[in-house]
Design an enzyme around this catalytic site. Structure first.
Site, PDB file in Angstrom:
ATOM      1  N   TYR A 299     -28.311 -24.368  38.028  1.00  0.00           N
ATOM      2  CA  TYR A 299     -27.917 -23.876  36.698  1.00  0.00           C
ATOM      3  C   TYR A 299     -26.633 -23.052  36.805  1.00  0.00           C
ATOM      4  CZ  TYR A 299     -32.809 -24.992  35.599  1.00  0.00           C
ATOM      5  OH  TYR A 299     -34.014 -25.626  35.429  1.00  0.00           O
TER       6      TYR A 299
ATOM      7  N   ASN B 104     -33.881 -11.810  27.464  1.00  0.00           N
ATOM      8  CA  ASN B 104     -35.251 -12.020  27.946  1.00  0.00           C
ATOM      9  C   ASN B 104     -35.452 -11.625  29.403  1.00  0.00           C
ATOM     10  OD1 ASN B 104     -36.270 -12.923  25.486  1.00  0.00           O
ATOM     11  ND2 ASN B 104     -35.477 -14.975  25.826  1.00  0.00           N
TER      12      ASN B 104
ATOM     13  N   HIS C  73     -25.028 -17.886  31.804  1.00  0.00           N
ATOM     14  CA  HIS C  73     -26.272 -17.112  31.819  1.00  0.00           C
ATOM     15  C   HIS C  73     -26.578 -16.602  33.228  1.00  0.00           C
ATOM     16  CE1 HIS C  73     -29.468 -15.574  29.518  1.00  0.00           C
ATOM     17  NE2 HIS C  73     -30.387 -16.488  29.728  1.00  0.00           N
TER      18      HIS C  73
END
Length: 198
Positions: free
Chosen positions: A18, A120, A22
């Protein structure tokens, strides 16, 4: 004699799968090892999980191996591992994470009790680890700006933070940001020392 140590954990989604904004915290941590003249990262078991760690006498840099939104229990377990080896009064927890509210590459210290603003990863860490149990240990966040898209609807923002990072964005995060993070760590230590000595 006061001998401060720092556990610095980056939040993000696992690299290299990924490689998105983020995971800005991971990219910043990659470069931080060099900025702090730390040993290279190597795979170790910490917090009962295999993860990338750069261990020096003062700083322990750890890349969280979990998905961002469930990082809390890993961070809590690594903190427990460290507390077994060091007096908590001389140990600080620093969480490095992405921040939509700041332009790409802007670094700032954020108070632990500041609102997660929908982040989160931070919510997960706060749920799993209570600073109140460690009143003498500074818990702090280092927010790494990633900018934000012009429109603020959830789908656009989600796509923006999860799209593959560009070469230029990655260069800023890995080669420019770490020096600013290192400077923030110096400021944090100075403030901590002055509190301990008063």
């Amino acid at each position: 004699m006061f001998n401060p140590r720092f556990l610095i954990v980056s939040l993000g989604n696992p690299l290299p799968k990924y490689e998105s904004l983020h995971s800005a915290g991971h990219f910043a941590l990659n470069g931080l090892a060099k900025a702090l003249r730390q040993p290279p990262f190597r795979e170790m078991t910490l917090g009962k999980q295999s993860c990338l760690v750069s261990q020096g006498p003062k700083y322990t840099l750890v890349q969280s191996p979990t998905l961002m939104n469930i990082s809390g229990s890993f961070v809590a377990r690594v903190w427990q591992d460290m507390v077994k080896q060091s007096d908590p009064a001389s140990l600080s927890l620093v969480i490095v994470h992405d921040e939509l509210e700041k332009d790409l590459g802007v670094v700032r210290l954020a108070r632990w009790d500041r609102s997660p603003r929908g982040h989160n990863g931070i919510k997960s860490v706060k749920k799993s680890l209570s600073q109140e149990k460690y009143p003498l240990s500074p818990f702090v966040r280092v927010a790494v700006g990633i900018g934000r898209p012009a429109t603020r609807d959830a789908a656009t923002v989600s796509k923006y933070v999860l799209d593959k990072v560009s070469a230029e964005q990655r260069r800023v995060l890995e080669e420019v940001v770490p020096w600013d993070v290192a400077q923030k760590l110096v400021e944090l230590e100075d403030e901590w020392r002055s509190e301990v000595q008063t």
